[in-house]
Design a protein around this motif. Structure first.
Motif, short mmCIF file in Angstrom:
data_model
loop_
_atom_site.label_atom_id
_atom_site.label_comp_id
_atom_site.label_asym_id
_atom_site.label_seq_id
_atom_site.Cartn_x
_atom_site.Cartn_y
_atom_site.Cartn_z
N UNK A 71 0.83 -1.20 0.00
CA UNK A 71 0.00 0.00 0.00
C UNK A 71 0.87 1.26 0.00
N UNK A 72 2.02 1.19 0.65
CA UNK A 72 2.93 2.33 0.64
C UNK A 72 3.50 2.60 -0.74
N UNK A 73 3.60 1.55 -1.56
CA UNK A 73 4.12 1.72 -2.93
C UNK A 73 3.19 2.57 -3.77
N UNK A 74 1.96 2.75 -3.35
CA UNK A 74 1.05 3.64 -4.08
C UNK A 74 1.55 5.08 -4.07
N UNK A 75 2.47 5.39 -3.14
CA UNK A 75 3.06 6.73 -3.10
C UNK A 75 4.31 6.82 -3.98
N UNK A 226 -8.07 5.62 -14.00
CA UNK A 226 -8.12 4.15 -14.00
C UNK A 226 -7.07 3.54 -13.07
N UNK A 227 -5.94 4.20 -12.95
CA UNK A 227 -4.95 3.74 -11.98
C UNK A 227 -5.46 3.92 -10.56
N UNK A 228 -6.08 5.04 -10.29
CA UNK A 228 -6.59 5.32 -8.95
C UNK A 228 -5.55 5.85 -8.00
N UNK A 229 -4.31 6.05 -8.49
CA UNK A 229 -3.22 6.45 -7.61
C UNK A 229 -3.31 7.92 -7.22
N UNK A 230 -3.65 8.77 -8.18
CA UNK A 230 -3.73 10.20 -7.87
C UNK A 230 -4.88 10.49 -6.91
N UNK A 231 -6.03 9.86 -7.15
CA UNK A 231 -7.16 10.08 -6.25
C UNK A 231 -6.86 9.56 -4.86
N UNK A 233 -3.88 9.47 -3.45
CA UNK A 233 -2.96 10.37 -2.78
C UNK A 233 -3.63 11.68 -2.40
N UNK A 234 -4.70 12.05 -3.12
CA UNK A 234 -5.43 13.25 -2.73
C UNK A 234 -6.16 13.03 -1.42
N UNK A 235 -6.76 11.85 -1.26
CA UNK A 235 -7.48 11.53 -0.03
C UNK A 235 -6.51 11.19 1.10
N UNK A 236 -5.39 10.54 0.73
CA UNK A 236 -4.39 10.11 1.71
C UNK A 236 -3.04 10.74 1.36
N UNK A 237 -2.82 12.01 1.73
CA UNK A 237 -1.58 12.70 1.36
C UNK A 237 -0.35 12.00 1.94
N UNK A 238 0.78 12.20 1.25
CA UNK A 238 2.01 11.53 1.67
C UNK A 238 2.30 11.79 3.15
N UNK A 239 2.22 13.06 3.55
CA UNK A 239 2.33 13.35 4.98
C UNK A 239 0.95 13.70 5.50
N UNK A 323 -14.13 0.66 -11.61
CA UNK A 323 -13.07 0.08 -10.76
C UNK A 323 -11.71 0.69 -11.14
N UNK A 324 -10.86 0.89 -10.15
CA UNK A 324 -9.50 1.35 -10.41
C UNK A 324 -8.52 0.20 -10.15
N UNK A 325 -7.28 0.41 -10.57
CA UNK A 325 -6.26 -0.62 -10.42
C UNK A 325 -6.05 -0.99 -8.95
N UNK A 326 -5.94 0.02 -8.08
CA UNK A 326 -5.66 -0.28 -6.68
C UNK A 326 -6.89 -0.80 -5.94
N UNK A 327 -8.06 -0.58 -6.50
CA UNK A 327 -9.26 -1.18 -5.88
C UNK A 327 -9.40 -2.65 -6.27
N UNK A 328 -9.06 -2.96 -7.49
CA UNK A 328 -9.24 -4.34 -7.97
C UNK A 328 -8.16 -5.25 -7.42
#
Length: 501
Positions: A71-75, A226-231, A233-239, A323-328
């Protein structure tokens, strides 16, 4: 891959150089250890050094350095920085100091250590808090391996029952009867998994994103949505979210409940650095490998290459449904597809067993640590006393398990609460170590700095997270900063009231 190998070399170098610095601060002696002075045949048992290392490593290496790293690799490659810096300067120091403090306080657990250096009120609060964390660890580490095992054979409920029954036995029996005997096998599986994936990375040699590259070029024909990575990180900011998500691979308060278990088995304080500091560095290597594999899976289209054509086609069909990549592909499914895709059926099975062994061998010692929590002041030698302490604990765990199974998002919610509680516990352990070093006229800045950082992380996360107060980032950062300054001022005041020899 350059960032990966630089990070790997940094971790190994951290053990040999910074680990030595911390050892010189601690100054191990030849004083007889609790395992020798307080041997009881149940918890205080002399064990060989290699076996203590294996148990310590497996105790702390639950699904955290695997699922957390995925899950951390999503950052992106920023995860490398936290794994390396957090592990060397915070996590390994945290584990080593707690282990050595326990050794020098008759094998005391974390709540007793907190009480010694932070007062009885803090001890009571952290006793209840640590038991809650241990219960969540035990429950999470029943459920996550059951998910993986049910994908191989059998039902999820059947595996949950079987794993829980094993936890009961491992909690009640002497440490050398089950834990001391089965852990070497589990350790082999886990280390094989890490080594095999390392070889897989070298063979594939994917063009992974580096710390200095533009992440947008790695969409592999999928849009950002479709990746779902940017959304995400918007909801879960790096810090502060990345520092909560990646816990066990960098720093984890759960480890502070586990180091005292092995402090009760040491024959010499000089075993401390290779066992406590070394086990944490080894866990950091595991987290680093899984973070790299996951970046390949998500950013470089590794999901297309390791998954079967049928699974890849099913995902592409789900895109139309939103569905996004990280959801699936959640963390357990990434483990399954990568291990089977790279290592074949047999190698994949061994690797999956390693991934399963990690949470199981943390869950059993989580319950064992909860049993040893000093809230009833009972001798743990009689089996009747062990049962009396354990039965209410198992009843609470079963209730949490039932809720988690019936709630559609129960696992994810419990994991996030565990992540915050875990890192909060780490902050308290670091403050305890800081006071210990100050009182003994040692360099306390090695724990003071990470303690302040963890206060900033945990308080900010508490206020920004939708699971708690859900405030804006500027407000949450302001509160986190104020809490950090307040904790520093409290430490300065405590210094003035602390007698030093």
């Amino acid at each position: 891959m350059i960032s990966f190998f630089v990070a790997l070399i940094a971790l190994v170098a951290g053990y040999f150089f910074y680990g030595r610095v911390i050892e010189r601060i601690v100054k191990p002696t030849d004083t007889p250890t609790p395992a020798v002075q307080q041997a009881d045949g149940v918890d205080f048992v002399v064990l060989p050094g290699w076996k203590i290392f294996m148990i310590q490593f497996l105790n702390i290496a639950g699904t955290g350095p695997i699922f957390g790293a995925i899950m951390g690799a999503w950052y992106g490659p920023y995860a490398y920085l936290w794994i390396v810096l957090g592990c060397i300067f915070a996590g390994a120091v945290h584990d080593y100091l707690v282990g050595m403090m326990s050794t020098r306080h008759q094998g005391a657990g974390l709540p007793e250590l907190i009480g010694t250096y932070m007062g009885s009120t803090a001890k009571t609060i952290m006793l209840l808090f640590s038991i809650l964390v241990l219960m969540m660890v035990g429950v999470v580490f029943v459920y996550s391996p059951a998910i993986i095992l049910s994908n191989i054979w059998g039902s999820k409920l059947g595996w949950i029952i079987g794993i829980f029954l094993y936890y009961v036995l491992a909690t009640l029996l002497p440490i050398d009867k089950i834990i001391g005997r089965v852990y070497p096998l589990f350790a082999f599986s886990l280390l094989f998994m890490a080594a095999a994936l390392m070889v897989g990375l070298c063979v594939v040699w994917p063009n992974l994103p580096e710390l200095w590259t533009d992440m947008s070029q790695y969409s592999y024909n999928l849009s950002a949505a479709q990746l779902g990575l940017e959304s995400f990180q918007e909801i879960n900011p790096i810090f502060p979210c990345m520092f909560i998500t990646i816990a066990c691979g960098a720093i984890s308060g759960f480890h502070a409940t586990q180091s005292p278990l092995m402090a009760r088995c040491l024959t010499s304080e000089r075993q401390g650095r290779p066992i406590f500091y070394g086990a944490m560095i080894t866990e950091g290597v595991v987290a680093l490998i899984w973070a790299t594999v996951s970046m390949y899976f998500f950013y470089y289209g590794g999901w297309r290459e390791v998954c079967s054509p049928e699974v890849a086609a099913q995902f592409l069909q789900q895109i139309d449904g939103g569905k996004t990549l990280i959801q699936y592909f959640d963390a357990p499914s990434v483990v399954k597809h990568v291990c089977e895709g790279w290592l074949g059926w047999f190698g994949g099975l061994l690797a999956l067993l390693g991934v399963v062994a990690a949470p199981i061998t943390s869950g059993d010692t989580a319950f064992r640590s909860a049993r040893l929590a000093d809230f009833m002041h009972l001798s743990q030698r009689p089996i009747v006393n062990r049962l009396g302490v354990s039965l209410p604990m198992f009843a609470v765990a079963i209730a949490l398990l039932v809720w988690q199974m019936e709630s559609p998002n129960g696992f994810n919610v419990l994991w996030q609460y565990f992540g915050w509680s875990n890192q909060t516990l780490a902050a308290f352990a670091l403050w305890t170590a800081t006071l210990y070093l100050y009182r003994n006229q040692r360099n306390y800045f090695v724990t003071l700095v990470p303690a302040l950082f963890m206060v900033m992380v945990t308080v900010t996360f508490l206020f920004v997270s939708s699971l708690a107060f859900g405030m804006s980032m500027p407000v949450s950062l302001t509160i986190g900063g104020a809490a950090t300054i307040a904790s520093l001022l409290a430490f300065i005041r405590c210094k003035k009231n602390t007698q030093r020899p």
